[in-house]
Structures are given as C-alpha cells and as structure tokens.
Design a protein around this motif. Structure first.
Motif, PDB file in Angstrom:
ATOM      1  N   GLU A  22      -0.109   1.914  -6.138  1.00  9.93           N
ATOM      2  CA  GLU A  22       0.035   2.866  -5.042  1.00  9.93           C
ATOM      3  C   GLU A  22       0.040   2.104  -3.730  1.00  9.93           C
ATOM      4  O   GLU A  22      -0.684   1.125  -3.573  1.00  9.93           O
ATOM      5  N   PRO A  23       0.871   2.522  -2.792  1.00  7.81           N
ATOM      6  CA  PRO A  23       0.876   1.834  -1.500  1.00  7.81           C
ATOM      7  C   PRO A  23      -0.471   1.996  -0.805  1.00  7.81           C
ATOM      8  O   PRO A  23      -1.146   3.017  -0.946  1.00  7.81           O
ATOM      9  N   SER A 107      -5.630   0.072   7.552  1.00  9.77           N
ATOM     10  CA  SER A 107      -5.490   0.206   6.107  1.00  9.77           C
ATOM     11  C   SER A 107      -6.816   0.632   5.502  1.00  9.77           C
ATOM     12  O   SER A 107      -7.888   0.231   5.979  1.00  9.77           O
TER      13      SER A 107
END
Length: 251
Positions: A22-23, A107
C-alpha cells in the motif's frame, strides 16, 4: 519445464507482493494545547474564579494565560526532520486559539515531536510580526525588544492574606545596565507519536510547574519579573522541567 515453473512462481510471488503493498499515506497534523494545575484541568471558566496553591503554599488565581510556540518539528526514526513554518500564540481565554494546524502533511509513521517555547533570538526581531503587535505581544525596546514568550497574570495572597497582583511574564533576559540580551527561549522534545491517520496531538502545559523544580518560586519576593535578568533565567529553567508533556492523540 523446470525453468518455466520457476519463472511462473517468481512472477506469481512478485504479483502478490505488489498487490499487498500500500502506498505510504500522507497525513495532516494539528496540535491541541491544554492547560492543567498538577493534573487538574484548567478551563476557560476557571479564569478569575478558581484558586490554586503553588508548591510554597501561596494561593493564587489566573486572569490571563497566553504563550507562544514556534519551530514545531517532527523527526522520524531515520533522523529526518520536517520543520513547520509559522508560530502559534495560545490564549486560554480564546478556545479557538488552542489548536494549531501544521503547515504541511507528513508520511505516516513514528515521530518525535519538538517545539520552541517563545522565539529564538534570530526570530525575535521587534516589529516583525504585525499580528502579534496588534495584540500587544511585543516588548518595548527599552525593555529588550522582541516579543513575549508568555504572559501569566492574576492575583495572589501574600503572607498576611492580602491579595496582590502578579505578572509572571517570560521574555528573553535583558540586562539593562550592560545592555546585553540572553536568549532564554528553549526547545522541548515532547515525546513519541505514532501517526497513522490525520491526527490531533494534545500538548499539555502544567501551569503549576512554572513555580517549582528546579526553582521554587516565591511570589512574595518576585511577582513582576519583566526587567529581572536573573528571574528570566530561572523561569527558563523551570519551563524546561515538568511543564510540557504529551497527552492524547486523536486519529
């Protein structure tokens, strides 16, 4: 046939791995500032109404509490740091001023949260921030210039039980006699945060901590400290120990 089977299995494993990857998500972060007195929450309704007792037994209330946070940063496990622009003037009398939306997304992952209490000297230039000027956050040049770090005010009862005003203001230390300035801002590494989704991180201020450890504060001796060079150093020392901590993370 054997080579074909090996190639087929390799392609299959790669496809499964790719499907499961998954990103990495980008998440937004807010800071929510709360205040307490040794664990008892201080609400807007407590202003002027609730009496507190400091470590030396002095009884006091709070009529105003404003403080400035700058240079917020998140550092990941690899040591890479995201620095966020801007600053936040927190005002307990204004509920809308208790949250700070960081200027960019990061992130998802584990981070260390840090921030500076007040302005570093290189950021602390008089007349630079018009929004702070408009709310009387600036310090007169004859008192060292720049901007406040904190304004904590109210009434305290002296040794005879008589009410007196106190102004526990944190600024950079200014020695008027020597015309010298000492940067008494400080950086707090608040703790670890795990960010999986858009998050609101609670930053807690224990107001009682300003009056103790390592320096027990006697308001009967020091109740107004703007121009007190030594007092500003003591305030800075107290602020670095037992005042700020992390609370709940809402995601």
């Amino acid at each position: 046939m054997k080579r074909f089977l090996t190639l087929f299995l390799s392609v299959l494993l790669f496809s499964c791995s790719s499907d499961n990857d998954e990103p990495i998500k980008e998440v937004s972060v807010k800071l929510k500032f709360t205040q307490n007195w040794d664990g008892t929450t201080i609400e807007t309704s407590d202003i002027n109404n609730t009496e507190y007792t400091n470590k030396l037994g002095t009884k006091l209330n709070i009529s105003e509490l404003r403080y400035l946070i700058s240079r917020v940063a998140l550092t990941n496990g690899a040591g890479d740091t995201t620095k966020f622009e801007g600053y936040k003037l927190v005002d307990i009398n204004k509920p809308d001023d208790l949250t700070f939306s960081l200027s960019q997304k990061v992130s998802e992952g584990d981070y260390q949260l840090s921030f500076t209490f007040g302005f570093k000297n290189e950021d602390n230039t008089s007349s630079t921030y018009l929004d702070l000027n408009s709310v009387n956050w600036n310090v007169p040049d004859m008192e060292g210039g720049g901007y406040h770090f904190m304004q904590l005010e109210g009434k305290y009862k002296d040794t005879l039980g008589v009410q007196n005003s106190y102004k526990f203001h944190a600024v950079r230390a200014y020695d008027q006699e020597k015309d010298s300035i000492l940067d008494t801002s400080f950086t707090i590494t608040a703790g670890s945060v795990l960010l999986k989704n858009n998050a609101t991180i609670e930053v807690k201020m224990n107001v009682a901590g300003w009056f103790k450890s390592p320096n027990d504060w006697d308001l009967n001796e020091k109740s107004s400290v703007m121009m007190d060079f030594e007092a500003q150093k003591l305030i800075s020392e107290n602020g670095q120990t037992g005042v700020f901590s992390l609370g709940a993370i809402t995601q």
